[in-house]
Design an enzyme around this catalytic site. Structure first.
Site, PDB file in Angstrom:
ATOM      1  N   ASP A 257     118.769  56.207  27.497  1.00  0.00           N
ATOM      2  CA  ASP A 257     119.267  56.958  26.340  1.00  0.00           C
ATOM      3  C   ASP A 257     120.753  57.183  26.534  1.00  0.00           C
ATOM      4  O   ASP A 257     121.279  57.032  27.640  1.00  0.00           O
ATOM      5  CB  ASP A 257     118.499  58.270  26.072  1.00  0.00           C
ATOM      6  CG  ASP A 257     118.355  59.182  27.258  1.00  0.00           C
ATOM      7  OD1 ASP A 257     119.178  59.101  28.193  1.00  0.00           O
ATOM      8  OD2 ASP A 257     117.427  60.017  27.254  1.00  0.00           O
TER       9      ASP A 257
ATOM     10  N   GLU B 252     112.904  59.590  41.977  1.00  0.00           N
ATOM     11  CA  GLU B 252     114.027  60.479  42.297  1.00  0.00           C
ATOM     12  C   GLU B 252     113.947  61.085  43.698  1.00  0.00           C
ATOM     13  O   GLU B 252     114.165  62.281  43.877  1.00  0.00           O
ATOM     14  CB  GLU B 252     114.146  61.591  41.240  1.00  0.00           C
ATOM     15  CG  GLU B 252     114.342  61.044  39.839  1.00  0.00           C
ATOM     16  CD  GLU B 252     114.316  62.107  38.743  1.00  0.00           C
ATOM     17  OE1 GLU B 252     114.276  63.303  39.064  1.00  0.00           O
ATOM     18  OE2 GLU B 252     114.319  61.730  37.561  1.00  0.00           O
TER      19      GLU B 252
ATOM     20  N   GLU C 283     114.496  54.223  31.426  1.00  0.00           N
ATOM     21  CA  GLU C 283     114.569  55.464  30.627  1.00  0.00           C
ATOM     22  C   GLU C 283     115.901  55.527  29.875  1.00  0.00           C
ATOM     23  O   GLU C 283     116.614  56.527  29.916  1.00  0.00           O
ATOM     24  CB  GLU C 283     114.451  56.695  31.544  1.00  0.00           C
ATOM     25  CG  GLU C 283     113.220  56.702  32.424  1.00  0.00           C
ATOM     26  CD  GLU C 283     113.086  57.948  33.298  1.00  0.00           C
ATOM     27  OE1 GLU C 283     113.804  58.952  33.061  1.00  0.00           O
ATOM     28  OE2 GLU C 283     112.259  57.925  34.222  1.00  0.00           O
TER      29      GLU C 283
ATOM     30  N   ASN D 150     111.861  54.519  41.294  1.00  0.00           N
ATOM     31  CA  ASN D 150     112.574  54.807  40.043  1.00  0.00           C
ATOM     32  C   ASN D 150     113.550  55.968  40.240  1.00  0.00           C
ATOM     33  O   ASN D 150     113.195  56.992  40.841  1.00  0.00           O
ATOM     34  CB  ASN D 150     111.529  55.196  38.985  1.00  0.00           C
ATOM     35  CG  ASN D 150     112.085  55.300  37.582  1.00  0.00           C
ATOM     36  OD1 ASN D 150     112.716  54.363  37.092  1.00  0.00           O
ATOM     37  ND2 ASN D 150     111.857  56.428  36.924  1.00  0.00           N
TER      38      ASN D 150
ATOM     39  N   HIS E 134     120.043  56.974  32.081  1.00  0.00           N
ATOM     40  CA  HIS E 134     120.399  58.064  31.163  1.00  0.00           C
ATOM     41  C   HIS E 134     121.926  58.097  31.105  1.00  0.00           C
ATOM     42  O   HIS E 134     122.583  58.511  32.061  1.00  0.00           O
ATOM     43  CB  HIS E 134     119.850  59.402  31.667  1.00  0.00           C
ATOM     44  CG  HIS E 134     118.352  59.464  31.649  1.00  0.00           C
ATOM     45  ND1 HIS E 134     117.629  59.434  30.470  1.00  0.00           N
ATOM     46  CD2 HIS E 134     117.444  59.539  32.651  1.00  0.00           C
ATOM     47  CE1 HIS E 134     116.327  59.499  30.757  1.00  0.00           C
ATOM     48  NE2 HIS E 134     116.198  59.553  32.072  1.00  0.00           N
TER      49      HIS E 134
HETATM   50  O1  G3I Z   1     103.656  71.794  29.597  1.00  0.00           O
HETATM   51  C1  G3I Z   1     104.246  72.582  28.580  1.00  0.00           C
HETATM   52  C2  G3I Z   1     103.271  72.755  27.470  1.00  0.00           C
HETATM   53  O2  G3I Z   1     102.155  73.445  27.938  1.00  0.00           O
HETATM   54  C3  G3I Z   1     103.957  73.489  26.304  1.00  0.00           C
HETATM   55  O3  G3I Z   1     103.099  73.476  25.200  1.00  0.00           O
HETATM   56  C4  G3I Z   1     105.267  72.811  25.922  1.00  0.00           C
HETATM   57  C5  G3I Z   1     106.009  73.586  24.865  1.00  0.00           C
HETATM   58  O4  G3I Z   1     107.358  73.218  24.832  1.00  0.00           O
HETATM   59  O5  G3I Z   1     106.076  72.699  27.058  1.00  0.00           O
HETATM   60  C6  G3I Z   1     105.446  71.884  28.021  1.00  0.00           C
HETATM   61  O6  G3I Z   1     106.263  71.522  29.091  1.00  0.00           O
HETATM   62  C7  G3I Z   1     107.343  70.662  28.772  1.00  0.00           C
HETATM   63  C8  G3I Z   1     107.038  69.236  29.241  1.00  0.00           C
HETATM   64  O7  G3I Z   1     108.182  68.424  29.077  1.00  0.00           O
HETATM   65  C9  G3I Z   1     105.860  68.611  28.516  1.00  0.00           C
HETATM   66  O8  G3I Z   1     106.127  68.524  27.155  1.00  0.00           O
HETATM   67  C10 G3I Z   1     108.542  71.191  29.485  1.00  0.00           C
HETATM   68  O9  G3I Z   1     108.909  72.429  28.929  1.00  0.00           O
HETATM   69  C11 G3I Z   1     109.709  70.228  29.389  1.00  0.00           C
HETATM   70  O10 G3I Z   1     110.751  70.676  30.238  1.00  0.00           O
HETATM   71  C12 G3I Z   1     109.251  68.842  29.845  1.00  0.00           C
HETATM   72  O11 G3I Z   1     110.391  68.021  29.770  1.00  0.00           O
HETATM   73  C13 G3I Z   1     110.235  66.716  30.291  1.00  0.00           C
HETATM   74  C14 G3I Z   1     111.090  66.528  31.531  1.00  0.00           C
HETATM   75  O12 G3I Z   1     110.981  65.192  31.980  1.00  0.00           O
HETATM   76  C15 G3I Z   1     110.669  67.460  32.657  1.00  0.00           C
HETATM   77  O13 G3I Z   1     111.400  67.213  33.795  1.00  0.00           O
HETATM   78  C16 G3I Z   1     110.694  65.750  29.221  1.00  0.00           C
HETATM   79  O14 G3I Z   1     109.801  65.823  28.093  1.00  0.00           O
HETATM   80  C17 G3I Z   1     110.757  64.328  29.758  1.00  0.00           C
HETATM   81  O15 G3I Z   1     111.418  63.495  28.851  1.00  0.00           O
HETATM   82  C18 G3I Z   1     111.541  64.294  31.061  1.00  0.00           C
HETATM   83  O16 G3I Z   1     111.503  62.982  31.568  1.00  0.00           O
HETATM   84  C19 G3I Z   1     112.205  62.753  32.775  1.00  0.00           C
HETATM   85  C20 G3I Z   1     111.483  61.640  33.504  1.00  0.00           C
HETATM   86  O17 G3I Z   1     110.131  61.954  33.664  1.00  0.00           O
HETATM   87  C21 G3I Z   1     112.137  61.341  34.849  1.00  0.00           C
HETATM   88  N1  G3I Z   1     113.549  61.076  34.686  1.00  0.00           N
HETATM   89  C22 G3I Z   1     114.308  62.076  33.960  1.00  0.00           C
HETATM   90  C23 G3I Z   1     113.665  62.320  32.590  1.00  0.00           C
HETATM   91  C24 G3I Z   1     114.479  63.296  31.791  1.00  0.00           C
HETATM   92  O18 G3I Z   1     114.471  64.561  32.386  1.00  0.00           O
END
Ligand code: G3I
Length: 395
Positions: free
Chosen positions: A292, A185, A290, A226, A262
């Protein structure tokens, strides 16, 4: 495995599964032999994996040399047997949803925590799967220590930190990663290089540097740029196309472009096949990384508000897979997670959801059936470039 009634419920204006064989038959046979192509496709032969159901997505995909993958939630993989079973049975590649991101790997400066990522790599090896590494350079999910320290670092200091990160991580997984998302990105929605800490401090050259460092650290990994919305022809897609061509002209080791894909039923379906093809025509691999499809849902649920929304989801899953199947250099198709309740979508786009191919009970949805059916109908279609062999071997 369940069979579905999908063919009877598709919206007639959209391309149906029945059209796949005909569409694929029209794919020209010349592209696989393109002289500008990177060496060869690599991978494993999965159909022979002993416990894989014959009608699983991965078995069906292997007939046309396509790898089909999912993002993997590390907690679910560790704790949920049903989740593990689906990942193992249905997919031939896995992508850590979060476990290889910088904040997960190096929560404190100089202290790596490889546990979750290593568990996934081990799982993949046990199940004869390839791994997409995700992601080395991004503006999101950086560790807190880096976000705090970066603004006060000199460009030289920050460059050294990035270089160290790439070498540490890529060397740790050397030989275990099929495709790395090296840079994620880096182009914004207006088609400009994203105004990140990387661009601000290091200038645009950080992108080429990242690819060069990753290649030095693991010369056999396929290195990808990506991004999202690459498939909507417009300023962003054009800038990425230009960026990739510039990198190639400089001799930077870039091997592929990842289309995140997405999708939302609220917007029109993008020019996906055309854009996959034009990047492939640069001699690159392409992949849907990715996938969905979100739609409007009843508040607080993953229940679509209308049947039309659910049907449109099936259609967009189908079209996205067909687009990859029609482009010979499209080597993998990865869905972004299993289970609507585990998806990032409801948290990021409130009011939408139901975006994955498995429901909250981890049962396959009609969108799963659509993918299964499309793969089945695609057998006999042109296979992916290269010959698939055992991991690590160049064929
Ligand atoms: O790290 C904390 C953890 O300590 C805590 O226990 C947990 C409780 O909810 O939260 C954790 O952080 C979360 C993290 O995922 C790990 O699970 C964040 O709140 C959450 O916002 C984060 O979301 C991820 C997101 O990227 C962040 O930008 C999604 O799971 C993940 O699917 C998403 O993936 C991205 C790709 O990497 C890049 N392209 C877009 C895609 C969708 O946003």
């Amino acid at each position: 495995m369940r069979r579905s009634m999908q063919l009877t419920v598709r919206r007639p204006v959209l391309v149906t599964s029945l059209g796949v064989a005909a569409l694929l038959a029209a794919v020209p046979a010349a592209t696989a032999a393109s002289p500008s192509a990177p060496e060869q496709g690599r991978g494993q032969e999965h159909a022979s994996a002993p416990s894989v159901p014959a009608d699983s997505l991965r078995a069906l995909a292997s007939d046309v040399g396509l790898h089909i993958g999912t993002a993997v939630n590390a907690e679910q993989l560790a704790q949920n047997p049903r989740y593990r079973e689906i990942v193992a049975d249905q997919f031939s590649t896995v992508t850590p949803e979060n476990a290889m991101k910088w904040e997960a790997l190096e929560p404190r400066r100089g202290e790596y925590d490889w546990a979750q990522a290593d568990q996934l790599v081990e799982f993949a090896q046990e199940n004869d799967q390839l791994v997409r590494g995700h992601t080395l350079v991004w503006h999101n999910q950086l560790p807190a220590w880096l976000n705090e320290a970066a603004p006060d670092m000199t460009p030289e200091e920050l460059r050294a930190v990035l270089r160290q990160h790439i070498f540490d991580v890529v060397r740790h997984f050397r030989g275990d990663i099929w495709q790395w998302d090296v840079v994620n990105e880096a182009v914004d929605d207006n088609g400009e290089l994203r105004d990140s800490i990387w661009l601000q401090k290091l200038g645009p050259g950080y992108i080429a540097d990242a690819f060069r460092w990753a290649h030095q650290a693991d010369p056999k990994a396929l290195l990808f740029y990506n991004d999202y919305n690459v498939a909507y022809t417009g300023a962003k897609s054009e800038r990425i196309y230009q960026l990739v061509k510039e990198l190639q002209a400089q001799g930077v080791p870039i091997h592929g472009v990842g289309f995140q894909t997405h999708l939302s039923t609220q917007y029109g379906f993008p020019q996906l096949r055309e854009n996959l093809q034009r990047f492939a025509d640069l001699g690159l691999y392409v992949a849907e990384t990715e996938v969905d499809v979100r739609t409007e849902v009843q508040e607080g649920t993953n229940t679509p508000t209308s049947n039309a929304g659910a049907l449109a989801q099936d259609a967009e899953y189908s079209q996205s897979l067909q687009a990859c199947l029609q482009v010979r250099r499209c080597i993998s198709y990865t869905v972004w997670g299993i289970g609507d309740h585990l998806s990032w979508v409801p948290g990021t786009f409130p009011g939408t959801g139901a975006a994955t191919i498995y429901d909250e009970d981890l049962q396959p949805k009609s969108s799963y059936d659509v993918l299964q059916q499309d793969l089945e109908l695609a057998s006999g279609a042109p296979v992916r470039p290269g010959r698939w062999g055992h991991w690590g071997r160049w064929l």
